[in-house]
Design a protein around this motif. Structure first.
Motif, PDB file in Angstrom:
ATOM      1  N   LEU A 127       0.820  -1.218   0.000  1.00 31.78           N
ATOM      2  CA  LEU A 127       0.000   0.000   0.000  1.00 31.78           C
ATOM      3  C   LEU A 127       0.851   1.264   0.000  1.00 31.78           C
ATOM      4  CD1 LEU A 127      -3.013  -0.606   2.442  1.00 31.78           C
ATOM      5  CD2 LEU A 127      -3.067  -0.335  -0.028  1.00 31.78           C
ATOM      6  N   LEU A 128       2.131   1.103   0.313  1.00 27.95           N
ATOM      7  CA  LEU A 128       3.070   2.225   0.380  1.00 27.95           C
ATOM      8  C   LEU A 128       2.639   3.261   1.409  1.00 27.95           C
ATOM      9  CD1 LEU A 128       3.831   2.720  -3.436  1.00 27.95           C
ATOM     10  CD2 LEU A 128       5.028   1.288  -1.762  1.00 27.95           C
ATOM     11  N   VAL A 129       2.140   2.775   2.544  1.00 30.24           N
ATOM     12  CA  VAL A 129       1.745   3.657   3.643  1.00 30.24           C
ATOM     13  C   VAL A 129       2.988   4.098   4.401  1.00 30.24           C
ATOM     14  CG1 VAL A 129       0.482   3.818   5.823  1.00 30.24           C
ATOM     15  CG2 VAL A 129      -0.522   2.623   3.875  1.00 30.24           C
ATOM     16  N   ARG A 130       3.151   5.377   4.532  1.00 29.43           N
ATOM     17  CA  ARG A 130       4.313   5.925   5.231  1.00 29.43           C
ATOM     18  C   ARG A 130       4.050   6.012   6.728  1.00 29.43           C
ATOM     19  NH1 ARG A 130       8.797   8.973   4.030  1.00 29.43           N
ATOM     20  NH2 ARG A 130       9.526  10.365   5.678  1.00 29.43           N
ATOM     21  N   ARG A 131       5.036   5.612   7.504  1.00 34.64           N
ATOM     22  CA  ARG A 131       4.943   5.773   8.956  1.00 34.64           C
ATOM     23  C   ARG A 131       4.841   7.259   9.301  1.00 34.64           C
ATOM     24  NH1 ARG A 131       7.186   1.908  12.850  1.00 34.64           N
ATOM     25  NH2 ARG A 131       7.679  -0.100  11.865  1.00 34.64           N
ATOM     26  N   ARG A 132       3.959   7.590  10.242  1.00 34.84           N
ATOM     27  CA  ARG A 132       3.768   8.984  10.627  1.00 34.84           C
ATOM     28  C   ARG A 132       4.162   9.292  12.060  1.00 34.84           C
ATOM     29  NH1 ARG A 132      -2.317  10.142   8.891  1.00 34.84           N
ATOM     30  NH2 ARG A 132      -2.508   7.896   9.228  1.00 34.84           N
ATOM     31  N   ALA A 133       4.170   8.280  12.915  1.00 35.22           N
ATOM     32  CA  ALA A 133       4.407   8.525  14.340  1.00 35.22           C
ATOM     33  C   ALA A 133       5.773   9.168  14.589  1.00 35.22           C
ATOM     34  CB  ALA A 133       4.287   7.226  15.124  1.00 35.22           C
ATOM     35  N   ALA A 134       6.799   8.700  13.900  1.00 35.72           N
ATOM     36  CA  ALA A 134       8.147   9.230  14.128  1.00 35.72           C
ATOM     37  C   ALA A 134       8.236  10.709  13.752  1.00 35.72           C
ATOM     38  CB  ALA A 134       9.173   8.416  13.352  1.00 35.72           C
ATOM     39  N   ASP A 135       7.616  11.080  12.631  1.00 39.25           N
ATOM     40  CA  ASP A 135       7.632  12.485  12.224  1.00 39.25           C
ATOM     41  C   ASP A 135       6.855  13.360  13.205  1.00 39.25           C
ATOM     42  OD1 ASP A 135       9.150  11.934   9.990  1.00 39.25           O
ATOM     43  OD2 ASP A 135       7.428  11.764   8.644  1.00 39.25           O
ATOM     44  N   LEU A 136       5.723  12.844  13.678  1.00 40.86           N
ATOM     45  CA  LEU A 136       4.923  13.605  14.648  1.00 40.86           C
ATOM     46  C   LEU A 136       5.668  13.735  15.969  1.00 40.86           C
ATOM     47  CD1 LEU A 136       2.343  15.047  15.409  1.00 40.86           C
ATOM     48  CD2 LEU A 136       1.260  12.813  15.822  1.00 40.86           C
ATOM     49  N   ASN A 137       6.297  12.639  16.396  1.00 40.67           N
ATOM     50  CA  ASN A 137       7.091  12.670  17.623  1.00 40.67           C
ATOM     51  C   ASN A 137       8.213  13.709  17.514  1.00 40.67           C
ATOM     52  OD1 ASN A 137       8.410  11.485  20.151  1.00 40.67           O
ATOM     53  ND2 ASN A 137       9.980  11.047  18.628  1.00 40.67           N
ATOM     54  N   LEU A 183      -4.869  -5.684   4.560  1.00 40.57           N
ATOM     55  CA  LEU A 183      -3.775  -5.291   5.451  1.00 40.57           C
ATOM     56  C   LEU A 183      -4.314  -4.533   6.668  1.00 40.57           C
ATOM     57  CD1 LEU A 183      -1.482  -3.983   2.602  1.00 40.57           C
ATOM     58  CD2 LEU A 183      -0.992  -5.999   3.986  1.00 40.57           C
ATOM     59  N   VAL A 184      -3.649  -4.671   7.790  1.00 37.81           N
ATOM     60  CA  VAL A 184      -4.063  -3.957   9.000  1.00 37.81           C
ATOM     61  C   VAL A 184      -3.402  -2.576   9.000  1.00 37.81           C
ATOM     62  CG1 VAL A 184      -4.352  -4.146  11.513  1.00 37.81           C
ATOM     63  CG2 VAL A 184      -4.121  -6.199  10.140  1.00 37.81           C
ATOM     64  N   GLN A 185      -3.785  -1.775   7.988  1.00 33.78           N
ATOM     65  CA  GLN A 185      -3.153  -0.468   7.814  1.00 33.78           C
ATOM     66  C   GLN A 185      -4.191   0.625   7.587  1.00 33.78           C
ATOM     67  OE1 GLN A 185       0.105  -0.647   4.945  1.00 33.78           O
ATOM     68  NE2 GLN A 185       0.827  -2.581   5.766  1.00 33.78           N
ATOM     69  N   VAL A 186      -4.933   0.542   6.504  1.00 31.71           N
ATOM     70  CA  VAL A 186      -5.948   1.542   6.178  1.00 31.71           C
ATOM     71  C   VAL A 186      -7.302   0.842   6.158  1.00 31.71           C
ATOM     72  CG1 VAL A 186      -6.743   3.218   4.487  1.00 31.71           C
ATOM     73  CG2 VAL A 186      -4.284   2.813   4.740  1.00 31.71           C
ATOM     74  N   PRO A 187      -8.226   1.274   7.007  1.00 33.34           N
ATOM     75  CA  PRO A 187      -8.217   2.421   7.922  1.00 33.34           C
ATOM     76  C   PRO A 187      -7.797   2.079   9.346  1.00 33.34           C
ATOM     77  CG  PRO A 187     -10.423   1.539   7.818  1.00 33.34           C
ATOM     78  CD  PRO A 187      -9.576   0.655   6.932  1.00 33.34           C
TER      79      PRO A 187
END
Length: 474
Positions: A236-246, A402-406
Motif C-alpha cells: 500500500l506504500l503507507v508511510r509511517r507517521r508517528a516518528a515524524d509527529l514525535n 492489510l491492518v493499515q488503512v483504515p
C-alpha cells in the motif's frame, strides 16, 4: 458454564499484524505440534498440508497468516522470537522446500502447494478456520481443525470448555451486572474484584509481575514506533507517521531512553492540542509497529493494540501516574471490561466487524481511565458504555487485507473517544445513564449478527473495494 477469562487471556504479547489472523493461527500450529507430540507421532510425519478457510483465506496474505502458521509449525514462540529474523526464516523455508517441525523433524514442504488459501470455502463454527492434514510414514493420516476466534484465542474443533480445566472464581462475572453486584456486596473497586479472581490462578505477586511485563511490552512498542521511519510492508506504500509527529512535538531533540522521553513530553505542558497530538502519536506508533510484524500486545486484539497503550500513556503523563499500582489498576479494570464483551458478544472482527476490536478496546480504556482517576464503579461502566455506543456498527474493511488503512488511524480515534467517554462519565451522575453496559453489549452482538459478511474482515466491501488492491499486489 462459561470459561473463566484471566487478564493474561485478554492481554497477550505477540507479533503483529493481527491477533485473529496472525497470533491465533500461530498458536493453532503450536497446539497441533503439541497434539502430535502427545500422540507420539511428531517424528513419524511424512507430509503435511495446511488449509486456510473463510476470512483467514481472504485476508490471510495481508495479515501474514501463512507466515504465522509456518513459524508456529517450526516451534517458534511469538512472545520471544526475534522479529527481525522473521523474513529470513520464511525465505529459508521457501528456498529449501522443507519445514522442520518443532525445530527437530524435517519434512518436504512446498509452500505454494502445501499451504492452501480456500477463498470460497468457510466452516460453520467461525470464519477463521484452519486445518492441518498430516500423513505418517505408516500411511495413516489425521486431520485437526482449529478456529481463531479473536484476540489470539484458539478453539480446537469438537473441544468444549468443559474439556478444559475450569477455575472456580470467588466472584464469577459474565455481565457488567455481575461485576456491579460484587462491587456493591464487597465494597471493593473493580480492579480489586478482578485481582481477587486472578488469585484463583496464581499469587498476587505473580499477577503484578505479569501485568508489568505486559505494560513494558506496550510502552516499548510505543517508544519504538515513535522512532521508526519508513514505508510499511504490504504494497500500500503507507508511510509511517508517528516518528515524524514525535520529532515535531519534541522539537527534534533526541532522547535515548523511555523515561527521559516521557519527562520531556510531560514538561511540554497540558495544552489541549499538544496532548491530543500525543495521544494520536502513541496510538499510531503501536499500530505502525503492529503492521510491520513488530511485537505488540493484544488489547484485546492486535488490530486495536494501540488504544489502551495510548490512553494509559496519556494517563501516566497527564496525571504523573508512573507507578506500578496505578498501571496494574488500569490494566485489571480494562481486562474485565474486555472479558465481558468477549463473553456477551465477540472481540473478533471476522464475527462482529471493527466494533468488536476498536469499539471494545475503547470501552476497556474508558472504564480503566475513569476508575484510575477516582471514578466510581458505576461511572467506570458508564464510560465503557459511552465509548462502545459510539462505535456500534463500525465495519472492518481493510484495504488489501492489510491492518493499515483504515485500521491504524482508527486506533487514534478509539483512544480519543475513550478519553472523551471517561470525561463525560466523571462529570455525570451514574443515574443519568439511560443505557447500561450490558444493553450495549447485547446490541453490539445483535448488530454483528445483522452485519453483512463483506464488512467482517474479508476485504470484500467498503473501503477495501472502493480503493481496490489485489492481494497479488501486496
Amino acid at each position: 458454564m462459561r470459561e473463566a477469562i484471566s487478564v493474561f487471556d485478554i492481554f497477550k504479547i505477540g507479533v503483529g499484524p493481527s491477533s485473529s489472523h496472525t497470533l491465533g493461527p500461530w498458536k493453532a500450529a503450536l497446539q497441533f505440534l503439541q497434539s502430535l507430540k502427545n500422540q507420539g507421532k511428531l517424528d513419524t510425519v511424512k507430509s503435511l498440508k495446511v488449509l486456510l478457510y473463510g476470512s483467514l483465506a481472504k485476508t490471510g496474505k495481508g495479515h501474514g497468516t501463512d507466515v504465522a502458521v509456518l513459524l508456529g509449525l517450526c516451534g517458534e514462540d511469538p512472545v520471544t522470537i526475534d522479529v527481525n529474523e522473521i523474513n529470513n526464516k520464511i525465505l529459508a523455508i521457501k528456498n529449501d522446500c522443507s519445514l522442520t517441525l518443532d525445530g527437530s523433524h524435517k519434512i518436504d514442504f512446498i509452500v505454494a502447494d502445501d499451504l492452501t488459501f480456500l477463498f470460497n470455502e468457510s466452516l460453520p463454527y467461525h470464519p477463521n478456520a484452519l486445518s492441518f492434514l498430516a500423513t505418517f510414514e505408516d500411511g495413516n493420516n489425521i486431520c485437526e481443525t482449529y478456529y481463531s476466534i479473536g484476540g489470539g484465542f484458539v478453539v480446537k474443533e469438537n473441544e468444549s470448555i468443559a474439556s478444559k480445566d475450569i477455575v472456580q472464581l470467588p466472584f464469577p462475572i459474565d455481565k457488567s451486572e455481575d461485576l456491579s453486584h460484587w462491587c456493591m456486596k464487597t465494597g471493593l473497586a473493580i480492579h480489586e474484584v478482578v485481582m481477587e479472581n486472578e488469585n484463583a490462578w496464581r499469587s498476587e505477586a505473580e499477577t503484578r509481575k505479569g501485568i508489568l511485563q505486559i505494560w513494558k511490552a506496550m510502552r516499548e512498542s510505543i517508544y519504538r514506533g515513535c522512532h521508526q521511519q519508513g514505508i510499511l510492508p504490504g504494497g500500500l506504500l503507507v508511510r509511517r507517521r508517528a516518528a515524524d509527529l514525535n520529532k515535531k512535538l519534541i522539537a527534534g531533540r533526541p532522547y535515548n531512553d523511555y523515561e527521559s522521553w516521557v519527562e520531556a513530553i510531560r514538561a511540554g505542558g497540558n495544552d489541549f492540542k499538544y496532548i491530543l497530538d500525543w495521544v494520536s502519536c502513541f496510538a499510531l506508533a503501536v499500530n505502525e509497529e503492529n503492521a510491520s510484524f513488530g511485537r505488540v500486545v493484544t488489547a484485546p486484539t492486535n488490530g486495536a493494540a494501540g488504544v489502551i497503550p495510548a490512553v494509559l500513556q496519556y494517563f501516566i503523563i497527564t496525571d504523573n501516574a508512573l507507578n506500578d499500582d496505578k498501571i496494574i489498576q488500569f490494566m485489571l479494570t480494562a481486562s474485565e471490561v474486555g472479558s465481558i464483551f468477549k463473553k456477551g458478544a465477540t472481540i473478533s472482527a471476522a464475527m462482529g466487524g471493527c466494533q468488536a476490536e476498536i469499539g471494545v478496546s475503547s470501552a476497556m480504556a474508558a472504564a480503566a481511565l475513569t476508575e484510575s482517576r477516582g471514578g466510581t464503579q458505576r461511572q467506570a461502566l458508564m464510560a465503557a458504555e459511552i465509548a462502545m455506543e459510539h462505535h456500534l456498527g463500525l465495519t472492518c474493511d481493510p484495504i488489501g487485507g492489510l491492518v493499515q488503512v483504515p485500521c491504524i488511524e482508527r486506533n487514534t480515534m478509539g483512544a480519543i473517544k475513550a478519553i472523551t467517554a471517561s470525561s463525560l462519565a466523571l462529570q455525570s451522575a451514574p443515574d443519568f445513564a439511560k443505557v447500561s453496559l450490558d444493553t450495549v453489549v447485547k446490541t453490539m452482538w445483535e448488530t454483528a449478527l445483522d452485519m453483512d459478511s463483506k464488512y467482517k474482515e474479508t476485504a470484500d466491501g467498503g473501503l477495501a473495494v472502493h480503493i481496490p488492491l489485489s492481494l497479488s499486489e501486496c
